[in-house]
Design a protein around this motif. Structure first.
Motif, PDB file in Angstrom:
ATOM      1  N   ASN A 108       0.789  -1.244   0.000  1.00  0.00           N
ATOM      2  CA  ASN A 108       0.000   0.000   0.000  1.00  0.00           C
ATOM      3  C   ASN A 108       0.816   1.287   0.000  1.00  0.00           C
ATOM      4  OD1 ASN A 108       0.405  -1.371   2.355  1.00  0.00           O
ATOM      5  ND2 ASN A 108      -1.238  -0.385   3.466  1.00  0.00           N
TER       6      ASN A 108
ATOM      7  N   HIS B 138       4.649  -0.850  -7.264  1.00  0.00           N
ATOM      8  CA  HIS B 138       3.371  -1.281  -6.683  1.00  0.00           C
ATOM      9  C   HIS B 138       2.797  -2.451  -7.480  1.00  0.00           C
ATOM     10  CE1 HIS B 138      -1.117  -1.122  -6.494  1.00  0.00           C
ATOM     11  NE2 HIS B 138      -0.823  -1.280  -5.223  1.00  0.00           N
TER      12      HIS B 138
ATOM     13  N   ARG C 240       1.905  -5.974  -5.983  1.00  0.00           N
ATOM     14  CA  ARG C 240       0.463  -6.205  -5.964  1.00  0.00           C
ATOM     15  C   ARG C 240       0.115  -7.522  -6.670  1.00  0.00           C
ATOM     16  NH1 ARG C 240      -4.754  -3.724  -4.743  1.00  0.00           N
ATOM     17  NH2 ARG C 240      -6.090  -5.330  -5.582  1.00  0.00           N
TER      18      ARG C 240
ATOM     19  N   ASP D   8      -6.228  -5.556   9.380  1.00  0.00           N
ATOM     20  CA  ASP D   8      -7.407  -6.201   8.828  1.00  0.00           C
ATOM     21  C   ASP D   8      -8.143  -7.097   9.822  1.00  0.00           C
ATOM     22  OD1 ASP D   8      -7.417  -4.891   6.405  1.00  0.00           O
ATOM     23  OD2 ASP D   8      -5.617  -5.986   5.856  1.00  0.00           O
TER      24      ASP D   8
ATOM     25  N   ASN E 255      -7.856   6.372   4.178  1.00  0.00           N
ATOM     26  CA  ASN E 255      -6.482   6.084   3.746  1.00  0.00           C
ATOM     27  C   ASN E 255      -5.832   7.390   3.333  1.00  0.00           C
ATOM     28  OD1 ASN E 255      -7.797   3.138   2.647  1.00  0.00           O
ATOM     29  ND2 ASN E 255      -5.892   3.088   3.777  1.00  0.00           N
TER      30      ASN E 255
ATOM     31  N   ARG F 132      -3.004   9.889   1.240  1.00  0.00           N
ATOM     32  CA  ARG F 132      -2.282  10.146  -0.001  1.00  0.00           C
ATOM     33  C   ARG F 132      -1.460  11.415   0.221  1.00  0.00           C
ATOM     34  NH1 ARG F 132      -4.352   5.808  -0.763  1.00  0.00           N
ATOM     35  NH2 ARG F 132      -5.533   5.115  -2.575  1.00  0.00           N
TER      36      ARG F 132
ATOM     37  N   TRP G 131     -14.467  -0.906  -0.227  1.00  0.00           N
ATOM     38  CA  TRP G 131     -13.197  -1.590  -0.527  1.00  0.00           C
ATOM     39  C   TRP G 131     -12.246  -0.681  -1.303  1.00  0.00           C
ATOM     40  CZ3 TRP G 131     -13.338  -5.782   2.375  1.00  0.00           C
ATOM     41  CH2 TRP G 131     -14.605  -6.268   2.722  1.00  0.00           C
TER      42      TRP G 131
ATOM     43  N   HIS H  75      -5.160   0.735  -5.763  1.00  0.00           N
ATOM     44  CA  HIS H  75      -4.964   0.166  -4.418  1.00  0.00           C
ATOM     45  C   HIS H  75      -6.230  -0.487  -3.874  1.00  0.00           C
ATOM     46  CE1 HIS H  75      -0.894   1.784  -3.801  1.00  0.00           C
ATOM     47  NE2 HIS H  75      -1.329   2.779  -4.566  1.00  0.00           N
TER      48      HIS H  75
ATOM     49  N   CYS I 223      -8.986  -2.802  -2.465  1.00  0.00           N
ATOM     50  CA  CYS I 223      -8.637  -3.896  -1.552  1.00  0.00           C
ATOM     51  C   CYS I 223      -8.532  -5.263  -2.246  1.00  0.00           C
ATOM     52  CB  CYS I 223      -9.686  -3.995  -0.449  1.00  0.00           C
ATOM     53  SG  CYS I 223      -9.289  -5.281   0.751  1.00  0.00           S
ATOM     54  N   PRO I 224      -7.359  -5.892  -2.188  1.00  0.00           N
ATOM     55  CA  PRO I 224      -7.229  -7.233  -2.762  1.00  0.00           C
ATOM     56  C   PRO I 224      -7.800  -8.294  -1.820  1.00  0.00           C
ATOM     57  CG  PRO I 224      -5.134  -6.525  -1.835  1.00  0.00           C
ATOM     58  CD  PRO I 224      -6.093  -5.387  -1.634  1.00  0.00           C
TER      59      PRO I 224
ATOM     60  N   SER J 274     -12.359 -11.474   2.682  1.00  0.00           N
ATOM     61  CA  SER J 274     -13.177 -10.856   3.730  1.00  0.00           C
ATOM     62  C   SER J 274     -14.647 -11.212   3.548  1.00  0.00           C
ATOM     63  CB  SER J 274     -13.042  -9.332   3.694  1.00  0.00           C
ATOM     64  OG  SER J 274     -11.705  -8.947   3.709  1.00  0.00           O
TER      65      SER J 274
HETATM   66  C1  HEM Z   1     -12.354  -6.603   6.573  1.00  0.00           C
HETATM   67  C2  HEM Z   1     -12.595  -5.576   5.893  1.00  0.00           C
HETATM   68  C3  HEM Z   1     -11.674  -4.823   4.990  1.00  0.00           C
HETATM   69  C4  HEM Z   1     -11.934  -3.598   4.485  1.00  0.00           C
HETATM   70  C5  HEM Z   1     -13.182  -2.764   4.744  1.00  0.00           C
HETATM   71  C6  HEM Z   1     -10.815  -3.241   3.636  1.00  0.00           C
HETATM   72  C7  HEM Z   1     -10.736  -2.061   2.923  1.00  0.00           C
HETATM   73  C8  HEM Z   1      -9.650  -1.668   2.169  1.00  0.00           C
HETATM   74  C9  HEM Z   1      -9.535  -0.421   1.447  1.00  0.00           C
HETATM   75  C10 HEM Z   1     -10.584   0.689   1.433  1.00  0.00           C
HETATM   76  C11 HEM Z   1      -8.338  -0.408   0.812  1.00  0.00           C
HETATM   77  C12 HEM Z   1      -7.799   0.703  -0.113  1.00  0.00           C
HETATM   78  C13 HEM Z   1      -6.592   1.386   0.468  1.00  0.00           C
HETATM   79  C14 HEM Z   1      -6.126   2.617  -0.306  1.00  0.00           C
HETATM   80  O1  HEM Z   1      -6.736   2.995  -1.304  1.00  0.00           O
HETATM   81  O2  HEM Z   1      -5.109   3.201   0.105  1.00  0.00           O
HETATM   82  C15 HEM Z   1      -7.670  -1.647   1.139  1.00  0.00           C
HETATM   83  C16 HEM Z   1      -6.413  -1.996   0.711  1.00  0.00           C
HETATM   84  C17 HEM Z   1      -5.803  -3.183   1.045  1.00  0.00           C
HETATM   85  N1  HEM Z   1      -6.360  -4.258   1.714  1.00  0.00           N
HETATM   86 FE1  HEM Z   1      -8.179  -4.318   2.546  1.00  0.00          FE
HETATM   87  N2  HEM Z   1      -9.907  -4.265   3.638  1.00  0.00           N
HETATM   88  C18 HEM Z   1     -10.382  -5.267   4.444  1.00  0.00           C
HETATM   89  C19 HEM Z   1      -9.806  -6.496   4.663  1.00  0.00           C
HETATM   90  C20 HEM Z   1      -8.632  -6.928   4.092  1.00  0.00           C
HETATM   91  C21 HEM Z   1      -8.049  -8.239   4.271  1.00  0.00           C
HETATM   92  C22 HEM Z   1      -8.653  -9.386   5.074  1.00  0.00           C
HETATM   93  C23 HEM Z   1      -6.849  -8.246   3.603  1.00  0.00           C
HETATM   94  C24 HEM Z   1      -5.820  -9.332   3.410  1.00  0.00           C
HETATM   95  C25 HEM Z   1      -5.796 -10.483   3.961  1.00  0.00           C
HETATM   96  C26 HEM Z   1      -6.698  -6.930   3.011  1.00  0.00           C
HETATM   97  C27 HEM Z   1      -5.592  -6.521   2.289  1.00  0.00           C
HETATM   98  C28 HEM Z   1      -5.422  -5.270   1.770  1.00  0.00           C
HETATM   99  C29 HEM Z   1      -4.191  -4.835   1.116  1.00  0.00           C
HETATM  100  C30 HEM Z   1      -2.915  -5.664   0.929  1.00  0.00           C
HETATM  101  C31 HEM Z   1      -4.429  -3.514   0.680  1.00  0.00           C
HETATM  102  C32 HEM Z   1      -3.443  -2.605  -0.069  1.00  0.00           C
HETATM  103  C33 HEM Z   1      -3.635  -2.801  -1.566  1.00  0.00           C
HETATM  104  C34 HEM Z   1      -2.724  -1.966  -2.424  1.00  0.00           C
HETATM  105  O3  HEM Z   1      -2.110  -1.023  -1.913  1.00  0.00           O
HETATM  106  O4  HEM Z   1      -2.637  -2.278  -3.619  1.00  0.00           O
HETATM  107  N3  HEM Z   1      -7.795  -6.172   3.304  1.00  0.00           N
HETATM  108  N4  HEM Z   1      -8.491  -2.410   1.961  1.00  0.00           N
END
Ligand code: HEM
Length: 379
Positions: free
Chosen positions: A62, A69, A73, A215, A266, A268, A317, A322, A324-325, A330
């Protein structure tokens, strides 16, 4: 104009700004907070002008931009692909059944601490292959993390982060020394060569911190928010029990989360002077994309609960490179958890819920604590 989110719930803060017609506002510490949907989307989808490199710490993926990235990613996406995570469905179901059975014995539970955090921790341990003896430490950690984020105390936040890195190191080190003795996702990551080389220790810790640390807390808070929505809508509980398709089920959960998005924001930083919505921002401007606010923008969402009409604009998400992967993982965990909970029980709100529970205030969203009553269903 400045507007201070401190002491307010993210929902109240954003709603006030929407009422004032202010999609972008200056916060108390020089940051800019974006609660407008269109503005948040524009920023999230313009990484050239709005960089994610906001922290001095290594944050994979992130905190990266551009080609760097993209390569981290795509490595991460292989672990979180729907077909990969689906393999854990039955194990998640067993975990959910145990957590629900335990709560049903008491007839009531804190939806965040006792249902959400416990399920999130156990499901994550099953997915990553972490040893059971870590459960209590991880549970204590989730609650300390919520408390530290809420306090805004930098020292406490740093201590909680260091405690988590210590747990991760204890899991990773034996897998680095003797990978042949383990067969789990963590060891797969330790041995991963998708980048043409093995990952370095700080990279492994950073990726695992990302998958687990924040998370676990988000998952626990999501369970709190969905329990709240269901406790207030018996017919919605009934509809979810009628075994709708996974996509229908998930649309309902997405909409409940949209209305009270517990994953608040998040960061920036601008890479050059830019202007959004006629607000001029200098290079190096810190920005908070306030997802909770953008998800309640009245210019985009009508005031009602409307899973289908709102699905396309839902930002729970995120959006852009970026996004959410972890969504598939989830959603699978959440769907299985609520299928089991609703099969076993009727969720009822407690009398005086607003006093008995505790809303999350900036920078935490959702509920910090939410007591619910659970009435066993007769089969
Ligand atoms: C449980 C509810 C979750 C919500 C609501 C959520 C939400 C988000 C959001 C809004 C972002 C965007 C961040 C950005 O734009 O800077 C994000 C990124 C990310 N999330 Fe989730 N997330 C959740 C769970 C998870 C889980 C369980 C994992 C992995 C096991 C995960 C892994 C990631 C990763 C690695 C990123 C960064 C992606 C990137 O920078 O390319 N998330 N998440």
């Amino acid at each position: 104009m400045k507007f201070d989110p401190t002491g307010r719930t993210p929902v109240d803060f954003a709603d006030e700004l929407h009422e004032m017609g202010c999609p972008i506002i200056h916060g108390p510490d020089g940051e800019v907070i974006v609660v407008g949907h269109e503005e948040a989307m524009a920023i999230a989808n313009d990484p050239e002008h709005f960089s994610s490199a906001v922290s001095a710490h290594l944050q994979l993926p992130n905190g990266l931009d551009g080609a760097e990235h993209t390569s981290f990613r795509s490595l991460i996406d292989t672990y979180l692909a729907p077909s990969e995570v689906e393999r854990y469905a039955e194990s998640f179901r067993e975990v959910a059944q145990k957590v629900v059975a335990q709560a049903l014995k008491n007839g009531s539970a804190d939806a965040v601490g006792q249902l959400g955090a416990r399920y999130a921790v156990r499901a994550m341990m099953v997915w990553l292959g972490w040893p059971e003896h870590l459960e209590q430490r991880l549970l204590d950690w989730v609650m300390s993390n919520i408390a530290a984020s809420r306090s805004g105390d930098r020292e406490k936040i740093a201590q909680v982060a260091a405690d988590f890195d210590q747990i991760i190191s204890e899991v990773v080190e034996p897998r680095l020394k003797a990978p042949e003795s383990f067969n789990d996702v963590t060891t797969q990551l330790v041995m991963d060569e998708q980048l043409g080389r093995r990952l370095e220790f700080p990279e492994i810790v950073s990726i695992l911190r990302n998958w687990t640390g924040g998370d676990l807390t988000s998952m626990a808070l999501c369970i709190g928010v969905i329990c709240h929505g269901l406790a207030h809508d018996a017919s919605l509980q009934g509809w979810l029990r009628s075994t709708p398709e996974a996509a229908e089920y998930e649309a309902v959960m997405d909409e409940l989360l949209r209305l009270d998005n517990p994953f608040v924001s998040n960061r920036r930083v601008t890479t050059c002077p830019v202007s959004i919505d006629e607000v001029d921002l200098p290079e190096g401007q810190r920005i908070y994309l306030h997802w909770t606010g953008a998800n309640r923008d009245p210019r985009v969402f009508n005031g009602s609960f409307d899973p289908h009409s709102h699905a396309e604009d839902n930002l729970v998400w995120g959006s852009g490179p970026h996004v959410c992967p972890g969504r598939s993982l989830s959603m699978l965990e959440l769907r299985i958890f609520f299928t089991e909970l609703l099969d076993a029980a009727i969720i009822l709100r407690v009398r005086g819920e607003e006093q008995a529970g505790e809303r999350g205030v900036h920078p935490t969203g959702g509920w910090r604590q939410l007591p619910v009553r659970l009435l066993a269903r007769q089969h």
